[in-house]
Design a protein around this motif. Sequence first.
Motif, PDB file in Angstrom:
ATOM      1  N   ILE A  44      67.548 -42.195 -20.401  1.00  0.00           N
ATOM      2  CA  ILE A  44      67.092 -41.329 -19.325  1.00  0.00           C
ATOM      3  C   ILE A  44      68.263 -40.815 -18.508  1.00  0.00           C
ATOM      4  CG2 ILE A  44      65.806 -41.285 -17.153  1.00  0.00           C
ATOM      5  CD1 ILE A  44      64.036 -41.036 -19.561  1.00  0.00           C
ATOM      6  N   GLY A  45      69.275 -41.626 -18.299  1.00  0.00           N
ATOM      7  CA  GLY A  45      70.441 -41.161 -17.549  1.00  0.00           C
ATOM      8  C   GLY A  45      71.071 -39.945 -18.203  1.00  0.00           C
ATOM      9  N   ASP A  46      71.265 -39.993 -19.502  1.00  0.00           N
ATOM     10  CA  ASP A  46      71.836 -38.850 -20.219  1.00  0.00           C
ATOM     11  C   ASP A  46      70.888 -37.666 -20.204  1.00  0.00           C
ATOM     12  OD1 ASP A  46      74.139 -40.213 -20.808  1.00  0.00           O
ATOM     13  OD2 ASP A  46      73.532 -40.753 -22.843  1.00  0.00           O
ATOM     14  N   ALA A  47      69.608 -37.917 -20.414  1.00  0.00           N
ATOM     15  CA  ALA A  47      68.638 -36.820 -20.445  1.00  0.00           C
ATOM     16  C   ALA A  47      68.517 -36.155 -19.078  1.00  0.00           C
ATOM     17  CB  ALA A  47      67.275 -37.334 -20.909  1.00  0.00           C
ATOM     18  N   ALA A  48      68.513 -36.950 -18.021  1.00  0.00           N
ATOM     19  CA  ALA A  48      68.418 -36.380 -16.674  1.00  0.00           C
ATOM     20  C   ALA A  48      69.652 -35.555 -16.359  1.00  0.00           C
ATOM     21  CB  ALA A  48      68.249 -37.487 -15.641  1.00  0.00           C
ATOM     22  N   ASN A  49      70.806 -36.041 -16.747  1.00  0.00           N
ATOM     23  CA  ASN A  49      72.035 -35.303 -16.520  1.00  0.00           C
ATOM     24  C   ASN A  49      71.994 -33.960 -17.247  1.00  0.00           C
ATOM     25  OD1 ASN A  49      74.679 -34.865 -15.586  1.00  0.00           O
ATOM     26  ND2 ASN A  49      75.551 -35.747 -17.450  1.00  0.00           N
ATOM     27  N   PRO A 118      63.119 -40.778 -13.741  1.00  0.00           N
ATOM     28  CA  PRO A 118      62.810 -39.400 -13.333  1.00  0.00           C
ATOM     29  C   PRO A 118      62.090 -38.634 -14.449  1.00  0.00           C
ATOM     30  CG  PRO A 118      65.093 -39.543 -13.996  1.00  0.00           C
ATOM     31  CD  PRO A 118      64.524 -40.950 -14.082  1.00  0.00           C
ATOM     32  N   LEU A 119      60.987 -39.200 -14.932  1.00  0.00           N
ATOM     33  CA  LEU A 119      60.298 -38.617 -16.077  1.00  0.00           C
ATOM     34  C   LEU A 119      59.834 -37.183 -15.826  1.00  0.00           C
ATOM     35  CD1 LEU A 119      58.174 -41.685 -17.220  1.00  0.00           C
ATOM     36  CD2 LEU A 119      60.146 -40.677 -18.384  1.00  0.00           C
ATOM     37  N   ARG A 120      59.216 -36.956 -14.689  1.00  0.00           N
ATOM     38  CA  ARG A 120      58.706 -35.606 -14.425  1.00  0.00           C
ATOM     39  C   ARG A 120      59.852 -34.605 -14.342  1.00  0.00           C
ATOM     40  NH1 ARG A 120      53.835 -33.339 -10.816  1.00  0.00           N
ATOM     41  NH2 ARG A 120      54.371 -31.155 -11.094  1.00  0.00           N
ATOM     42  N   GLU A 121      60.953 -34.975 -13.689  1.00  0.00           N
ATOM     43  CA  GLU A 121      62.087 -34.067 -13.568  1.00  0.00           C
ATOM     44  C   GLU A 121      62.655 -33.698 -14.932  1.00  0.00           C
ATOM     45  OE1 GLU A 121      61.668 -36.819 -11.778  1.00  0.00           O
ATOM     46  OE2 GLU A 121      61.489 -36.072  -9.743  1.00  0.00           O
ATOM     47  N   ILE A 122      62.676 -34.638 -15.851  1.00  0.00           N
ATOM     48  CA  ILE A 122      63.207 -34.370 -17.189  1.00  0.00           C
ATOM     49  C   ILE A 122      62.214 -33.552 -18.007  1.00  0.00           C
ATOM     50  CG2 ILE A 122      63.845 -35.431 -19.393  1.00  0.00           C
ATOM     51  CD1 ILE A 122      64.946 -37.779 -17.676  1.00  0.00           C
ATOM     52  N   LEU A 123      60.971 -34.004 -18.046  1.00  0.00           N
ATOM     53  CA  LEU A 123      59.982 -33.347 -18.911  1.00  0.00           C
ATOM     54  C   LEU A 123      59.597 -31.959 -18.420  1.00  0.00           C
ATOM     55  CD1 LEU A 123      57.758 -36.436 -19.735  1.00  0.00           C
ATOM     56  CD2 LEU A 123      59.571 -35.404 -21.129  1.00  0.00           C
ATOM     57  N   TYR A 124      59.743 -31.715 -17.125  1.00  0.00           N
ATOM     58  CA  TYR A 124      59.425 -30.398 -16.570  1.00  0.00           C
ATOM     59  C   TYR A 124      60.686 -29.672 -16.107  1.00  0.00           C
ATOM     60  CZ  TYR A 124      54.519 -31.357 -17.016  1.00  0.00           C
ATOM     61  OH  TYR A 124      53.285 -31.622 -17.545  1.00  0.00           O
ATOM     62  N   SER A 125      61.808 -30.016 -16.705  1.00  0.00           N
ATOM     63  CA  SER A 125      63.079 -29.371 -16.355  1.00  0.00           C
ATOM     64  C   SER A 125      63.127 -27.960 -16.938  1.00  0.00           C
ATOM     65  CB  SER A 125      64.251 -30.182 -16.913  1.00  0.00           C
ATOM     66  OG  SER A 125      64.328 -30.030 -18.324  1.00  0.00           O
ATOM     67  N   ARG A 126      64.171 -27.246 -16.599  1.00  0.00           N
ATOM     68  CA  ARG A 126      64.336 -25.879 -17.092  1.00  0.00           C
ATOM     69  C   ARG A 126      64.594 -25.831 -18.589  1.00  0.00           C
ATOM     70  NH1 ARG A 126      69.340 -24.715 -13.323  1.00  0.00           N
ATOM     71  NH2 ARG A 126      68.629 -26.560 -12.305  1.00  0.00           N
ATOM     72  N   LEU A 127      64.807 -26.972 -19.213  1.00  0.00           N
ATOM     73  CA  LEU A 127      64.964 -27.009 -20.668  1.00  0.00           C
ATOM     74  C   LEU A 127      63.621 -26.963 -21.388  1.00  0.00           C
ATOM     75  CD1 LEU A 127      67.807 -29.651 -21.051  1.00  0.00           C
ATOM     76  CD2 LEU A 127      67.984 -27.172 -20.943  1.00  0.00           C
ATOM     77  N   GLY A 149      49.101 -44.271 -13.177  1.00  0.00           N
ATOM     78  CA  GLY A 149      49.569 -43.969 -11.827  1.00  0.00           C
ATOM     79  C   GLY A 149      51.074 -43.796 -11.725  1.00  0.00           C
ATOM     80  N   VAL A 150      51.705 -43.305 -12.812  1.00  0.00           N
ATOM     81  CA  VAL A 150      53.142 -43.080 -12.797  1.00  0.00           C
ATOM     82  C   VAL A 150      53.444 -41.955 -11.806  1.00  0.00           C
ATOM     83  CG1 VAL A 150      55.145 -42.381 -14.179  1.00  0.00           C
ATOM     84  CG2 VAL A 150      53.424 -43.905 -15.157  1.00  0.00           C
ATOM     85  N   ASP A 151      54.423 -42.188 -10.947  1.00  0.00           N
ATOM     86  CA  ASP A 151      54.785 -41.239  -9.897  1.00  0.00           C
ATOM     87  C   ASP A 151      55.054 -39.854 -10.470  1.00  0.00           C
ATOM     88  OD1 ASP A 151      55.310 -40.555  -7.217  1.00  0.00           O
ATOM     89  OD2 ASP A 151      57.467 -40.714  -7.562  1.00  0.00           O
ATOM     90  N   GLY A 152      54.434 -38.846  -9.865  1.00  0.00           N
ATOM     91  CA  GLY A 152      54.632 -37.462 -10.283  1.00  0.00           C
ATOM     92  C   GLY A 152      53.627 -36.965 -11.294  1.00  0.00           C
ATOM     93  N   PHE A 153      52.823 -37.856 -11.847  1.00  0.00           N
ATOM     94  CA  PHE A 153      51.827 -37.477 -12.841  1.00  0.00           C
ATOM     95  C   PHE A 153      50.445 -37.732 -12.250  1.00  0.00           C
ATOM     96  CE2 PHE A 153      55.664 -38.400 -15.132  1.00  0.00           C
ATOM     97  CZ  PHE A 153      55.749 -37.349 -16.035  1.00  0.00           C
ATOM     98  N   ASP A 154      49.700 -36.649 -12.056  1.00  0.00           N
ATOM     99  CA  ASP A 154      48.377 -36.784 -11.461  1.00  0.00           C
ATOM    100  C   ASP A 154      47.363 -35.948 -12.242  1.00  0.00           C
ATOM    101  OD1 ASP A 154      48.904 -34.147 -10.675  1.00  0.00           O
ATOM    102  OD2 ASP A 154      49.336 -34.708  -8.611  1.00  0.00           O
TER     103      ASP A 154
END
Length: 171
Positions: A44-49, A118-127, A149-154
Motif C-alpha cells: 500500500i505504501g508504494d501504491a499510495a505513493n 488509504p484504500l479509498r485514496e488509492i482505488l479512487y485515485s486519478r489512475l 464498515g471500512v473507513d471511506g466505504f459506505d
Amino acid sequence: GGGGGGGGGSKGGPALSKGFGSSFMMNISEMEPEDMASIRRRSIGDAANAANGGGGASGGGRGAAAAAGEPQEYVSASAATLAVFDSACQSLMYVLCYRMGDILRGGGEPAAALRALPLREILYSRLHPLHTCLPSVVGEFLHRAVAAGVDGFDRALLERHKKEKREKEAA
C-alpha cells in the motif's frame, strides 16, 4: 471467484491460470493476519505513493491525464507500469474479499493496520484502477468493505458504483 490473470498469451493457457489461482488461494488462506498486515503495509505504501504522483515504482497515469493537465509522471507511464499498478490493486481487493472479515474479527494490530490503509485514496485515485479491474472483484470488494464498515466505504459509494456499472453496460 473472478481473479487472476487470463491465459491469453501464456504457454500454459487457462489451465496455468487456474493452477496459479488455486495455489494463490491456498497460500493466502494459510497466512496469519500479522503476515498479511506486513505485506499490505509494504504494498500500500508504494501504491499510495504512485497514486498520489510520488513517482513510485508504479507511478504513472492514463492518457486522459494529459488533457486534464496532470503532472508529467502521470502522462509518461508505460502501459506495462499501469498494468502492474492495476494488478496490484485488483490483487489487494481480491485478497481482502477473502480475508477482510477474518482480519477485522481478529482485532489487534492487523485490524488496526487494515483500517489505517488509504484504500479509498488509492482505488479512487486519478489512475482509476477500478476502471480496469474485473467488475466482479471490484463489486465484491465494495460490498464487503461497506459491510465491514471500512473507513471511506459506505452505502452511497456502493450505489454510485452500481449505477456507473449499469450505465457502462448500457452504453
